[in-house]
Design a protein around this motif. Structure first.
Motif, mmCIF file in Angstrom:
data_model
loop_
_atom_site.group_PDB
_atom_site.id
_atom_site.type_symbol
_atom_site.label_atom_id
_atom_site.label_comp_id
_atom_site.label_asym_id
_atom_site.label_seq_id
_atom_site.Cartn_x
_atom_site.Cartn_y
_atom_site.Cartn_z
ATOM 1 N N LEU A 83 0.830 -1.253 -0.057
ATOM 2 C CA LEU A 83 0.145 0.262 -0.143
ATOM 3 C C LEU A 83 0.909 1.010 -0.300
ATOM 4 N N GLN A 84 1.852 1.283 0.722
ATOM 5 C CA GLN A 84 2.874 2.227 0.731
ATOM 6 C C GLN A 84 3.303 2.505 -0.668
ATOM 7 N N ARG A 85 3.933 1.387 -1.233
ATOM 8 C CA ARG A 85 4.603 1.528 -2.392
ATOM 9 C C ARG A 85 3.708 2.053 -3.448
ATOM 10 N N LEU A 86 2.154 1.782 -3.449
ATOM 11 C CA LEU A 86 1.254 2.272 -4.187
ATOM 12 C C LEU A 86 1.151 3.570 -4.020
ATOM 13 N N ARG A 87 0.919 4.106 -2.925
ATOM 14 C CA ARG A 87 0.774 5.523 -2.645
ATOM 15 C C ARG A 87 1.774 6.395 -3.102
ATOM 16 N N HIS A 88 3.181 5.893 -3.181
ATOM 17 C CA HIS A 88 4.275 6.727 -3.600
ATOM 18 C C HIS A 88 4.098 6.716 -5.018
ATOM 19 N N GLN A 89 3.910 5.646 -5.722
ATOM 20 C CA GLN A 89 3.627 5.511 -7.161
ATOM 21 C C GLN A 89 2.458 6.495 -7.594
ATOM 22 N N VAL A 90 1.528 6.672 -6.702
ATOM 23 C CA VAL A 90 0.473 7.610 -7.166
ATOM 24 C C VAL A 90 0.883 9.023 -7.346
ATOM 25 N N ALA A 91 1.621 9.324 -6.084
ATOM 26 C CA ALA A 91 2.148 10.586 -5.790
ATOM 27 C C ALA A 91 2.861 11.130 -6.946
ATOM 28 N N ASP A 92 4.059 10.138 -7.232
ATOM 29 C CA ASP A 92 4.973 10.425 -8.417
ATOM 30 C C ASP A 92 4.169 10.858 -9.598
ATOM 31 N N GLN A 93 3.285 9.828 -9.895
ATOM 32 C CA GLN A 93 2.536 9.984 -11.228
ATOM 33 C C GLN A 93 1.806 11.494 -11.126
ATOM 34 N N GLU A 94 1.129 11.720 -9.887
ATOM 35 C CA GLU A 94 0.554 13.008 -9.790
ATOM 36 C C GLU A 94 1.477 14.115 -10.053
ATOM 37 N N GLU A 95 2.840 14.083 -9.483
ATOM 38 C CA GLU A 95 3.796 15.326 -9.788
ATOM 39 C C GLU A 95 3.963 15.233 -10.991
ATOM 40 N N ARG A 96 4.315 14.082 -11.693
ATOM 41 C CA ARG A 96 4.670 14.087 -13.214
ATOM 42 C C ARG A 96 3.479 14.597 -13.813
ATOM 43 N N GLN B 30 3.508 18.593 -13.428
ATOM 44 C CA GLN B 30 4.712 19.125 -14.280
ATOM 45 C C GLN B 30 4.343 19.182 -15.706
ATOM 46 N N LEU B 31 3.632 18.195 -16.098
ATOM 47 C CA LEU B 31 3.203 18.140 -17.632
ATOM 48 C C LEU B 31 2.359 19.543 -17.749
ATOM 49 N N LEU B 32 1.562 19.826 -16.986
ATOM 50 C CA LEU B 32 0.523 20.764 -17.087
ATOM 51 C C LEU B 32 1.101 21.858 -17.155
ATOM 52 N N ALA B 33 2.200 22.188 -16.283
ATOM 53 C CA ALA B 33 3.033 23.451 -16.224
ATOM 54 C C ALA B 33 3.794 23.737 -17.348
ATOM 55 N N ASN B 34 4.304 22.678 -18.118
ATOM 56 C CA ASN B 34 4.890 22.845 -19.043
ATOM 57 C C ASN B 34 4.114 23.277 -20.490
ATOM 58 N N ALA B 35 3.019 22.552 -20.305
ATOM 59 C CA ALA B 35 2.010 22.965 -21.130
ATOM 60 C C ALA B 35 1.591 24.631 -21.322
ATOM 61 N N ARG B 36 1.349 24.803 -19.947
ATOM 62 C CA ARG B 36 0.746 26.228 -19.657
ATOM 63 C C ARG B 36 2.124 27.254 -20.028
ATOM 64 N N ASP B 37 3.387 26.792 -19.805
ATOM 65 C CA ASP B 37 4.636 27.627 -20.152
ATOM 66 C C ASP B 37 4.793 27.706 -21.854
ATOM 67 N N ASN B 38 4.428 26.697 -22.535
ATOM 68 C CA ASN B 38 4.885 26.718 -23.991
ATOM 69 C C ASN B 38 3.724 27.467 -24.440
ATOM 70 N N GLU B 39 2.418 27.314 -23.943
ATOM 71 C CA GLU B 39 1.219 28.252 -24.655
ATOM 72 C C GLU B 39 1.816 29.592 -24.545
ATOM 73 N N LYS B 40 2.246 29.996 -23.147
ATOM 74 C CA LYS B 40 2.692 31.487 -22.936
ATOM 75 C C LYS B 40 3.480 31.879 -23.948
ATOM 76 N N ARG B 41 4.612 31.101 -24.118
ATOM 77 C CA ARG B 41 5.937 31.282 -24.851
ATOM 78 C C ARG B 41 5.326 31.374 -26.349
ATOM 79 N N LEU B 42 4.307 30.449 -26.844
ATOM 80 C CA LEU B 42 3.765 30.752 -28.372
ATOM 81 C C LEU B 42 3.001 31.871 -28.491
ATOM 82 N N ARG B 43 2.216 32.376 -27.499
ATOM 83 C CA ARG B 43 1.839 33.607 -27.543
ATOM 84 C C ARG B 43 2.619 34.862 -27.706
ATOM 85 N N ARG B 44 3.840 34.708 -26.825
ATOM 86 C CA ARG B 44 4.882 35.864 -26.884
ATOM 87 C C ARG B 44 5.368 35.895 -28.309
#
Length: 221
Positions: free
Chosen positions: A45-58, A61-75
């Motif tokens: 259960l602990q391992r699974l929770r860590h994996q879920v937390a890692d996936q959520e973090e990734r 990060q993907l969402l943040a990168n997408a937002r940054d790329n969109e802002k860069r494209l607009r600029r």
């Protein structure tokens, strides 16, 4: 006598063995350095929770990168529209300098002319050779600025520590575009070169257009 490796191999080939035998899992003790789990189920259960937390973090990060790329494209889109609205080389340099400083946090911009580009500083034949040697036969590159390099690029009076340079050309070399930053690590990634190459191709064609107009004015005069 059955050894531990044999048991482990058998369990790998029978992953459903513990189904219906959960009480057996709860009795098993697992010593490890990952925490204070008291049973295999707790550890899993602990391992699974860590994996879920890692996936959520990734995912975040993907969402943040997408937002940054969109802002860069607009600029970039806004920058290109502003450049297309300019009519002279002098106006182009002014607009480009303002947009790079305000939208991309690039405080320093220098242009060198290798031909008769109106209002741009002309580089001598010797200086042209020195600048193109820095490119090492590339269209654009990123540099860490030493004293001699800064002088070749006309940045010796600034606190610039890194630069991206691009050869401007349209059927023939037109000049050199220099973007510089005080941070010695600012220009270090391949994507910086791609952006400068893309920008340089647009600027080259706009400058070539201005040069044709300038030549026409000279001929009429």
């Amino acid at each position: 006598m059955i050894d531990a490796d044999t048991v482990a191999d058998w369990l790998k080939s029978h992953p459903d063995f513990f189904q219906g035998r959960e009480d057996l899992l709860c009795q098993m003790q697992l010593e490890h350095a990952c925490g204070t789990a008291e049973s295999l189920l707790t550890y899993q259960l602990q391992r699974l929770r860590h994996q879920v937390a890692d996936q959520e973090e990734r995912y975040q990060q993907l969402l943040a990168n997408a937002r940054d790329n969109e802002k860069r494209l607009r600029r970039i889109e806004r920058l290109l529209i502003n450049l297309l609205e300019t009519e002279t080389a002098e106006e182009l340099v002014t607009v480009l300098s303002e947009r790079l400083r305000e939208d991309f946090q690039l405080p320093y911009l220098r242009f060198w002319s290798y031909t008769n580009l109106n209002s741009l500083q002309r580089a001598s034949e010797e200086l042209q050779q020195q600048q193109q040697a820095l490119l090492n036969q590339q269209q654009a590159c990123c540099l860490s600025l030493e004293e001699d390099t800064a002088e070749i690029l006309g940045l010796e009076d600034l606190d610039a520590q890194s630069a991206a340079i691009c050869l401007l050309s349209h059927t023939r070399p037109l000049g050199l575009m220099v973007l510089a930053h005080p941070d010695p690590l600012h220009f270090r990634y391949h994507q910086d070169t791609l952006f400068v190459e893309y920008l340089g191709s647009i600027v080259s064609r706009l400058l070539a257009k201005d040069r044709r107009g300038f030549a026409t004015q000279q001929a009429l005069g």
